[in-house]
Design a protein around this motif. Structure first.
Motif, PDB file in Angstrom:
ATOM      1  N   MET A  97       4.448  -6.160  13.135  1.00 57.76           N
ATOM      2  CA  MET A  97       3.958  -5.152  12.445  1.00 57.76           C
ATOM      3  C   MET A  97       4.734  -3.709  12.644  1.00 57.76           C
ATOM      4  N   TYR A  98       5.201  -3.755  13.902  1.00 56.88           N
ATOM      5  CA  TYR A  98       6.056  -2.608  14.158  1.00 56.88           C
ATOM      6  C   TYR A  98       7.337  -2.748  13.161  1.00 56.88           C
ATOM      7  N   GLU A  99       7.763  -3.689  12.942  1.00 60.40           N
ATOM      8  CA  GLU A  99       8.852  -3.966  11.896  1.00 60.40           C
ATOM      9  C   GLU A  99       8.693  -3.459  10.561  1.00 60.40           C
ATOM     10  N   GLN A 100       7.557  -4.132  10.252  1.00 58.75           N
ATOM     11  CA  GLN A 100       7.125  -3.607   8.729  1.00 58.75           C
ATOM     12  C   GLN A 100       6.901  -2.181   8.466  1.00 58.75           C
ATOM     13  N   THR A 101       6.294  -1.596   9.584  1.00 62.16           N
ATOM     14  CA  THR A 101       5.707  -0.261   9.646  1.00 62.16           C
ATOM     15  C   THR A 101       7.151   0.567   9.448  1.00 62.16           C
ATOM     16  N   ARG A 102       8.033   0.206  10.310  1.00 60.63           N
ATOM     17  CA  ARG A 102       9.406   0.942  10.158  1.00 60.63           C
ATOM     18  C   ARG A 102      10.092   0.904   9.035  1.00 60.63           C
ATOM     19  N   ALA A 103      10.043  -0.447   8.677  1.00 58.53           N
ATOM     20  CA  ALA A 103      10.889  -0.658   7.365  1.00 58.53           C
ATOM     21  C   ALA A 103      10.009   0.021   6.127  1.00 58.53           C
ATOM     22  N   ALA A 104       8.771   0.382   6.434  1.00 66.09           N
ATOM     23  CA  ALA A 104       8.057   1.169   5.263  1.00 66.09           C
ATOM     24  C   ALA A 104       8.220   2.762   5.577  1.00 66.09           C
ATOM     25  N   GLY A 105       9.272   3.132   6.395  1.00 67.49           N
ATOM     26  CA  GLY A 105       9.490   4.477   7.097  1.00 67.49           C
ATOM     27  C   GLY A 105       8.225   5.103   7.927  1.00 67.49           C
ATOM     28  N   GLY A 106       7.312   4.104   8.567  1.00 68.89           N
ATOM     29  CA  GLY A 106       6.326   4.801   9.348  1.00 68.89           C
ATOM     30  C   GLY A 106       6.600   4.701  11.010  1.00 68.89           C
ATOM     31  N   LEU A 107       5.818   5.178  11.649  1.00 71.97           N
ATOM     32  CA  LEU A 107       6.030   5.066  13.037  1.00 71.97           C
ATOM     33  C   LEU A 107       4.975   4.241  13.850  1.00 71.97           C
ATOM     34  N   ALA A 108       5.409   3.574  14.872  1.00 74.44           N
ATOM     35  CA  ALA A 108       4.533   2.824  15.681  1.00 74.44           C
ATOM     36  C   ALA A 108       3.837   3.576  16.717  1.00 74.44           C
ATOM     37  N   ILE A 109       2.378   3.483  16.979  1.00 72.82           N
ATOM     38  CA  ILE A 109       1.728   4.305  17.788  1.00 72.82           C
ATOM     39  C   ILE A 109       1.143   3.259  18.756  1.00 72.82           C
ATOM     40  N   ALA A 110       1.132   3.229  19.927  1.00 67.69           N
ATOM     41  CA  ALA A 110       0.455   2.455  21.027  1.00 67.69           C
ATOM     42  C   ALA A 110      -0.572   2.892  21.649  1.00 67.69           C
ATOM     43  N   ASP A 111      -1.718   2.710  21.468  1.00 69.00           N
ATOM     44  CA  ASP A 111      -3.051   3.293  22.331  1.00 69.00           C
ATOM     45  C   ASP A 111      -2.984   2.671  23.482  1.00 69.00           C
ATOM     46  N   GLU A 112      -2.605   3.316  24.728  1.00 74.15           N
ATOM     47  CA  GLU A 112      -2.814   2.510  26.016  1.00 74.15           C
ATOM     48  C   GLU A 112      -3.909   3.324  26.647  1.00 74.15           C
ATOM     49  N   VAL A 113      -4.904   3.804  26.052  1.00 76.88           N
ATOM     50  CA  VAL A 113      -5.815   4.545  26.856  1.00 76.88           C
ATOM     51  C   VAL A 113      -6.713   3.656  27.716  1.00 76.88           C
ATOM     52  N   GLY A 146       0.913  -1.244   0.036  1.00 75.26           N
ATOM     53  CA  GLY A 146      -0.086  -0.083  -0.082  1.00 75.26           C
ATOM     54  C   GLY A 146       0.757   1.200  -0.103  1.00 75.26           C
ATOM     55  N   PRO A 147       0.027   2.350   0.174  1.00 74.82           N
ATOM     56  CA  PRO A 147       0.992   3.798   0.242  1.00 74.82           C
ATOM     57  C   PRO A 147       1.778   3.670   1.280  1.00 74.82           C
ATOM     58  N   ALA A 148       2.950   4.488   1.200  1.00 76.50           N
ATOM     59  CA  ALA A 148       3.653   4.538   2.622  1.00 76.50           C
ATOM     60  C   ALA A 148       3.005   5.175   3.759  1.00 76.50           C
ATOM     61  N   PRO A 149       2.810   4.524   4.938  1.00 79.82           N
ATOM     62  CA  PRO A 149       2.141   4.971   6.027  1.00 79.82           C
ATOM     63  C   PRO A 149       3.025   6.011   6.809  1.00 79.82           C
ATOM     64  N   ALA A 150       2.184   6.971   7.394  1.00 80.52           N
ATOM     65  CA  ALA A 150       2.919   7.782   8.390  1.00 80.52           C
ATOM     66  C   ALA A 150       2.977   6.985   9.716  1.00 80.52           C
ATOM     67  N   ALA A 151       1.887   5.877  10.230  1.00 80.50           N
ATOM     68  CA  ALA A 151       1.976   5.286  11.339  1.00 80.50           C
ATOM     69  C   ALA A 151       1.055   4.223  11.489  1.00 80.50           C
ATOM     70  N   PHE A 152       1.353   3.191  12.130  1.00 80.45           N
ATOM     71  CA  PHE A 152       0.419   2.258  12.476  1.00 80.45           C
ATOM     72  C   PHE A 152      -0.006   2.413  13.773  1.00 80.45           C
ATOM     73  N   LEU A 153      -1.365   2.665  14.075  1.00 82.20           N
ATOM     74  CA  LEU A 153      -1.925   2.986  15.461  1.00 82.20           C
ATOM     75  C   LEU A 153      -2.748   1.710  15.816  1.00 82.20           C
ATOM     76  N   VAL A 154      -2.589   1.330  16.872  1.00 82.32           N
ATOM     77  CA  VAL A 154      -3.180  -0.105  17.561  1.00 82.32           C
ATOM     78  C   VAL A 154      -3.254  -0.014  19.138  1.00 82.32           C
ATOM     79  N   GLU A 155      -4.110  -0.590  19.663  1.00 78.46           N
ATOM     80  CA  GLU A 155      -4.046  -0.612  21.131  1.00 78.46           C
ATOM     81  C   GLU A 155      -3.292  -2.149  21.294  1.00 78.46           C
ATOM     82  N   SER A 156      -2.832  -2.079  22.430  1.00 76.41           N
ATOM     83  CA  SER A 156      -2.069  -3.496  22.838  1.00 76.41           C
ATOM     84  C   SER A 156      -3.031  -4.697  23.242  1.00 76.41           C
ATOM     85  N   VAL A 157      -4.162  -4.343  23.605  1.00 78.40           N
ATOM     86  CA  VAL A 157      -5.299  -5.275  23.324  1.00 78.40           C
ATOM     87  C   VAL A 157      -6.214  -4.720  23.127  1.00 78.40           C
TER      88      VAL A 157
END
Ligand code: PMP
Length: 394
Positions: A172-188, A144-155
């Motif tokens: 997923m973090y590895e793939q995101t970073r390989a594509a130049g994006g950031l990993a965001i953990a939603d721990e709300v 897909g198009p290069a992402p700014a970030a992957f956003l996901v909850e840890s559960v």
């Protein structure tokens, strides 16, 4: 009749203490679902800290104040080393919105990759990040198009208290970073020790995000949330690029500091681990004897009971979930429903929940399911159509 558990209308409450809420008749309701009143409703130390600070100074983060610096230091002390820069905001939505904005600014890209069934907030950007789906995540990340970030909850919480498979976040973090994006953990929902085994739920996956968002339990009901990131990501903003009138106000920070102190002194993460294990086993006992229970899952005090029409097909039973919620409420045990089909009972009580509270919950669930077996029409329907498994870039 639609069993949505709301026939009796909303509960009219007057006060709360610990894991209990009291209604206008003074009756106590066991709160099994409020993950905001983290250290307990109206914890006297939180009330005192807020009151003291309100009497002394309540102003915004335009000024220097010890509480802001102390809370930022206390938060970053709970996180791995590169996560050393804190933005204070007022809600989980604001935290995720700011995280998306930071990721976009840092990478110069717009696209976000998010997960099916997720909820990240009510603003335009976070709503767009809600309920987007990826069938073949890693493949799509490559294609897909290069992402700014992957956003996901840890559960996955609103997604139905779904534990992520081992290795998933790492890949997923590895793939995101390989594509130049950031990993965001939603721990709300998942942070502040709720999962029992670690303070932040991402820790149990052996990953380190670039940005962590937190909220709900952080102020024990007082509006307080935050984004914690690396200095490098934060540097994407010029110094005056972000301002938030109420974010990081002195009272909110006083409350946040007290919540962290209580968590530690009352050993609530350890309690969540121990009481959570007991709760899980009591709920599993109910599951063993009631065919409508398709799965009982979770860790610490972050649990879900999935109700199904048929254990083999796992066809969701949202009507039974709503019915059970209503019956349990009549027994003064409060739970709610979650998941894309709303067939998962959400169990996320204040962290002071006890073994006895867990026993009361299991017994109320068992009676509610027994009543459902007797009273609900066998041919009932009400299952929502499945959410299409699409990847959504926003
Ligand atoms: N992220 C998650 C995982 C949530 O569950 C929620 C709220 N349910 C939010 C973000 C949004 O937080 P708030 O309601 O405080 O804006």
């Amino acid at each position: 009749m639609h069993y949505d558990g709301s026939e009796a209308g909303p509960l009219h409450l007057t006060r709360g203490r610990g894991a209990y809420l009291y209604d206008t008749d003074g009756a106590a309701h066991l709160d099994c679902v409020n993950n905001v009143a983290h250290v307990g409703h109206c914890h006297p130390r939180v009330v005192a800290a807020a009151t003291r600070q309100l009497e002394t100074l309540n102003t915004n983060s335009r000024y220097v104040h010890d509480n802001i610096a102390r809370l930022a230091a206390a938060l970053t002390a709970t996180l791995p080393a590169p996560l050393d820069t804190v933005f204070f905001v007022n809600s989980g939505t604001e935290a995720n919105d700011l995280a998306i904005r930071l990721a976009r600014k840092r990478t110069g890209r717009q696209q976000m990759v998010c997960v099916d069934g997720a909820y990240h907030g009510h603003s335009v950007a976070t709503l767009a990040a809600t309920s987007a789906a990826a069938a073949q995540y890693a493949e799509v990340l490559r294609a897909g198009p290069a992402p700014a970030a992957f956003l996901v909850e840890s559960v996955m919480c609103c997604g139905g208290q779904v534990q992520l498979p081992r290795g998933y976040l790492g890949r997923m973090y590895e793939q995101t970073r390989a594509a130049g994006g950031l990993a965001i953990a939603d721990e709300v929902q998942t942070g502040f020790g709720r999962s029992g085994s670690s303070f932040w739920a991402f820790e149990s996956h052996g990953v380190v995000p670039d940005i962590v968002t937190m909220g709900k339990p952080m102020g024990n009901g007082f509006p307080l949330a935050a984004v914690v990131t690396t200095g490098e990501v934060a540097d994407a903003f010029r110094s005056s690029e972000y301002f938030n009138t109420f974010g990081g106000n002195t009272v909110a920070c006083a409350v946040g500091l007290e919540v962290l102190a209580i968590l530690e002194e009352e050993r609530l993460q350890e309690s969540a681990r121990r009481v959570g294990a007991h709760t899980l086993s009591r709920l599993r006992e109910v599951g063993d004897s009631r065919g409508a229970v398709g799965d009982v899952r979770g860790r610490g005090l972050l649990l879900g009971v999935e109700l199904v029409r048929d254990r083999g097909t796992r066809e969701p039973d949202p009507e039974l979930a709503a019915f059970a919620m209503g019956r349990m409420r009549a027994e003064r045990v409060l739970v709610s429903t979650d998941g894309p089909h709303r067939n998962v009972l959400k169990i996320k009580p204040p962290m002071c929940f006890s073994d006895e509270d867990a026993d009361a919950l299991a017994s109320a669930l068992d009676s509610a399911l027994a009543a459902g077996e007797r009273e609900l029409p066998a041919g009932r329907t009400g299952v929502r159509p499945p959410v299409p498994a699409l990847l959504s870039y926003l």
